[in-house]
Design a protein around this motif. Structure first.
Motif, PDB file in Angstrom:
ATOM      1  N   ALA A  24       0.821  -1.217   0.000  1.00 52.40           N
ATOM      2  CA  ALA A  24       0.000   0.000   0.000  1.00 52.40           C
ATOM      3  C   ALA A  24       0.853   1.264   0.000  1.00 52.40           C
ATOM      4  O   ALA A  24       0.429   2.301  -0.523  1.00 52.40           O
ATOM      5  CB  ALA A  24      -0.923  -0.009   1.220  1.00 52.40           C
ATOM      6  N   ASP A  25       2.045   1.194   0.581  1.00 49.68           N
ATOM      7  CA  ASP A  25       2.912   2.365   0.696  1.00 49.68           C
ATOM      8  C   ASP A  25       4.318   1.985   0.248  1.00 49.68           C
ATOM      9  O   ASP A  25       5.220   1.798   1.068  1.00 49.68           O
ATOM     10  CB  ASP A  25       2.916   2.852   2.154  1.00 49.68           C
ATOM     11  CG  ASP A  25       3.674   4.154   2.327  1.00 49.68           C
ATOM     12  OD1 ASP A  25       4.108   4.730   1.310  1.00 49.68           O
ATOM     13  OD2 ASP A  25       3.852   4.592   3.489  1.00 49.68           O
ATOM     14  N   PRO A  26       4.529   1.871  -1.073  1.00 48.30           N
ATOM     15  CA  PRO A  26       5.770   1.299  -1.591  1.00 48.30           C
ATOM     16  C   PRO A  26       7.010   2.172  -1.415  1.00 48.30           C
ATOM     17  O   PRO A  26       8.119   1.721  -1.698  1.00 48.30           O
ATOM     18  CB  PRO A  26       5.461   1.076  -3.072  1.00 48.30           C
ATOM     19  CG  PRO A  26       4.381   2.053  -3.390  1.00 48.30           C
ATOM     20  CD  PRO A  26       3.562   2.170  -2.149  1.00 48.30           C
ATOM     21  N   GLU A  27       6.835   3.390  -0.951  1.00 41.07           N
ATOM     22  CA  GLU A  27       7.996   4.278  -0.774  1.00 41.07           C
ATOM     23  C   GLU A  27       8.566   4.222   0.643  1.00 41.07           C
ATOM     24  O   GLU A  27       9.572   4.864   0.918  1.00 41.07           O
ATOM     25  CB  GLU A  27       7.594   5.737  -1.096  1.00 41.07           C
ATOM     26  CG  GLU A  27       7.049   5.941  -2.498  1.00 41.07           C
ATOM     27  CD  GLU A  27       8.030   5.488  -3.569  1.00 41.07           C
ATOM     28  OE1 GLU A  27       9.234   5.774  -3.434  1.00 41.07           O
ATOM     29  OE2 GLU A  27       7.579   4.830  -4.537  1.00 41.07           O
ATOM     30  N   THR A  28       7.932   3.471   1.521  1.00 34.10           N
ATOM     31  CA  THR A  28       8.314   3.498   2.932  1.00 34.10           C
ATOM     32  C   THR A  28       8.723   2.112   3.412  1.00 34.10           C
ATOM     33  O   THR A  28       8.081   1.119   3.068  1.00 34.10           O
ATOM     34  CB  THR A  28       7.146   4.002   3.796  1.00 34.10           C
ATOM     35  OG1 THR A  28       6.719   5.265   3.285  1.00 34.10           O
ATOM     36  CG2 THR A  28       7.566   4.180   5.252  1.00 34.10           C
ATOM     37  N   SER A  29       9.790   2.074   4.209  1.00 35.19           N
ATOM     38  CA  SER A  29      10.230   0.838   4.831  1.00 35.19           C
ATOM     39  C   SER A  29      10.073   0.942   6.344  1.00 35.19           C
ATOM     40  O   SER A  29       9.884   2.033   6.889  1.00 35.19           O
ATOM     41  CB  SER A  29      11.690   0.533   4.466  1.00 35.19           C
ATOM     42  OG  SER A  29      11.817   0.262   3.083  1.00 35.19           O
ATOM     43  N   HIS A  30      10.156  -0.199   7.031  1.00 38.67           N
ATOM     44  CA  HIS A  30       9.847  -0.216   8.455  1.00 38.67           C
ATOM     45  C   HIS A  30      10.757  -1.185   9.205  1.00 38.67           C
ATOM     46  O   HIS A  30      11.181  -2.209   8.666  1.00 38.67           O
ATOM     47  CB  HIS A  30       8.397  -0.665   8.691  1.00 38.67           C
ATOM     48  CG  HIS A  30       7.393   0.134   7.940  1.00 38.67           C
ATOM     49  ND1 HIS A  30       6.830   1.292   8.420  1.00 38.67           N
ATOM     50  CD2 HIS A  30       6.838  -0.062   6.698  1.00 38.67           C
ATOM     51  CE1 HIS A  30       5.979   1.778   7.540  1.00 38.67           C
ATOM     52  NE2 HIS A  30       5.962   0.977   6.482  1.00 38.67           N
TER      53      HIS A  30
END
Length: 337
Positions: free
Chosen positions: A249-255
């Motif tokens: 859903a949010d391909p620009e963010t990593s966690h």
């Protein structure tokens, strides 16, 4: 929530192992097409459901992994494959840097070459070493005290650097103490010679071991024994499904997120729970503490609760023990795997 018909295939490495097999079940239950790769050195072919495609092989075999990615149109990897026994990592560090770091590097390269966009990594609270503050948050200093922790932290670093250079995002899930088994009895911990406390205790309860060793009674805890945050393996598996949906859903963010319940139980409290569930009294034998064991290791899980819709469903110690015990009895009925 991603529509079932739109879900891409997911490659699960180490999917025949303890945690990996539960993640495969959770993904399949949620409608994801699953492909498993496992070399079966410690995993069990019987742990992989028929609904998953299975390939026996090594994650460092880039020809095989590349073929699977292309043929199965893999768009996400959930990476469990590796070695996990802390004392063994101290005795044989090169094995751990090979299996957990070098081979992870090969897998990440295969992902980049195959244009896989999403990567979930099975990390560990061992990346924190002995924390200065408990509960421990993801922002805490990472200073592992054994090669196992370092091998995982190096892989996290590789993922962060790769995500900065290529169109890939990732989620590193740092597990605390994983225990229990699938409530439906489909999978559980089958590894011979396991060292995890709840597994050892239920083996003793079913007669597979004569006693349970308690390592150290002089820790700075209420009863003097080490305190750990035990998370049910099915809750942990569910976190991987939610993390995958978040990455897509949010391909620009990593966690980077802790996986735990935010509360701990001592060794003696765990053994008391086994006594309660079995209506037996385990033989407890006091031993000197092991080098490097922290007094307490408890997750600050506020980040995962704020980031994902994930909520624990089996966060009760007696439930964790009961599910582990049921699986142990299943194994005993089979005569082992």
């Amino acid at each position: 929530m991603i529509d079932r018909d739109e879900k891409p295939a997911v490659l699960v490495t180490g999917g025949a192992g303890y945690i990996g097999s539960h993640a495969v079940l959770a993904l399949l239950d949620a409608g994801w097409p699953v492909v498993v790769i496992d070399n079966l050195v410690t995993g069990f072919r019987s742990a992989v459901p028929d609904a998953a495609i299975f390939a026996e092989g090594d994650i460092a075999d880039q020809r095989l992994v590349g073929r699977l990615i292309a043929e199965q149109r893999i768009k996400a990897i959930v990476h469990f494959a590796g070695s996990v026994v802390v004392p063994e990592s101290v005795a044989d560090p090169l094995k751990y840097y090979e299996n957990n770091t070098v081979k992870s590097r090969a897998l990440i390269e295969s992902a980049v070459k195959g244009e896989v966009r999403h990567f979930i990594f099975s990390s560990t609270a061992a990346t924190y070493g002995i924390p200065e503050q408990v509960p421990v948050a993801e922002t805490a200093r990472t200073e592992p005290i054994n090669p196992y922790g370092w091998s995982k932290l190096m892989s996290e670093r590789m993922l962060a650097d790769t995500a900065a250079a290529h169109p890939l995002n990732y989620c590193a899930l740092r597990y605390f103490n994983v225990a229990g088994a699938d409530p439906q009895g489909r999978s559980g911990q089958s590894t011979a010679g396991a060292t995890h406390l709840i597994k050892v205790a239920v083996e003793a309860a079913t007669g597979k071991r004569s006693h349970v060793s308690v390592y150290g009674t002089d820790y700075d805890t209420p009863d003097g024994t080490g305190v750990r945050d035990y998370i049910h393996v099915s809750d942990l598996a569910a976190a991987h499904v939610d993390a995958l949906e978040k990455l897509i859903a949010d391909p620009e963010t990593s966690h980077v997120m802790n996986c735990g319940y935010g509360r701990g139980f001592s060794v003696l409290e765990v053994l008391d729970a086994v006594d309660r569930v079995t209506n037996l009294k385990l033989d407890r034998r006091l031993q000197p503490r092991r080098a490097g064991d922290p007094d307490a290791l408890i997750a600050d899980n506020s980040r995962i609760l704020a980031t994902l819709p994930w909520r624990p469903r089996r966060d009760d110690l007696d439930t964790i023990v009961a599910d582990a015990l049921a699986w142990e009895r299943t194994l005993a009925g089979r005569g082992g795997e």
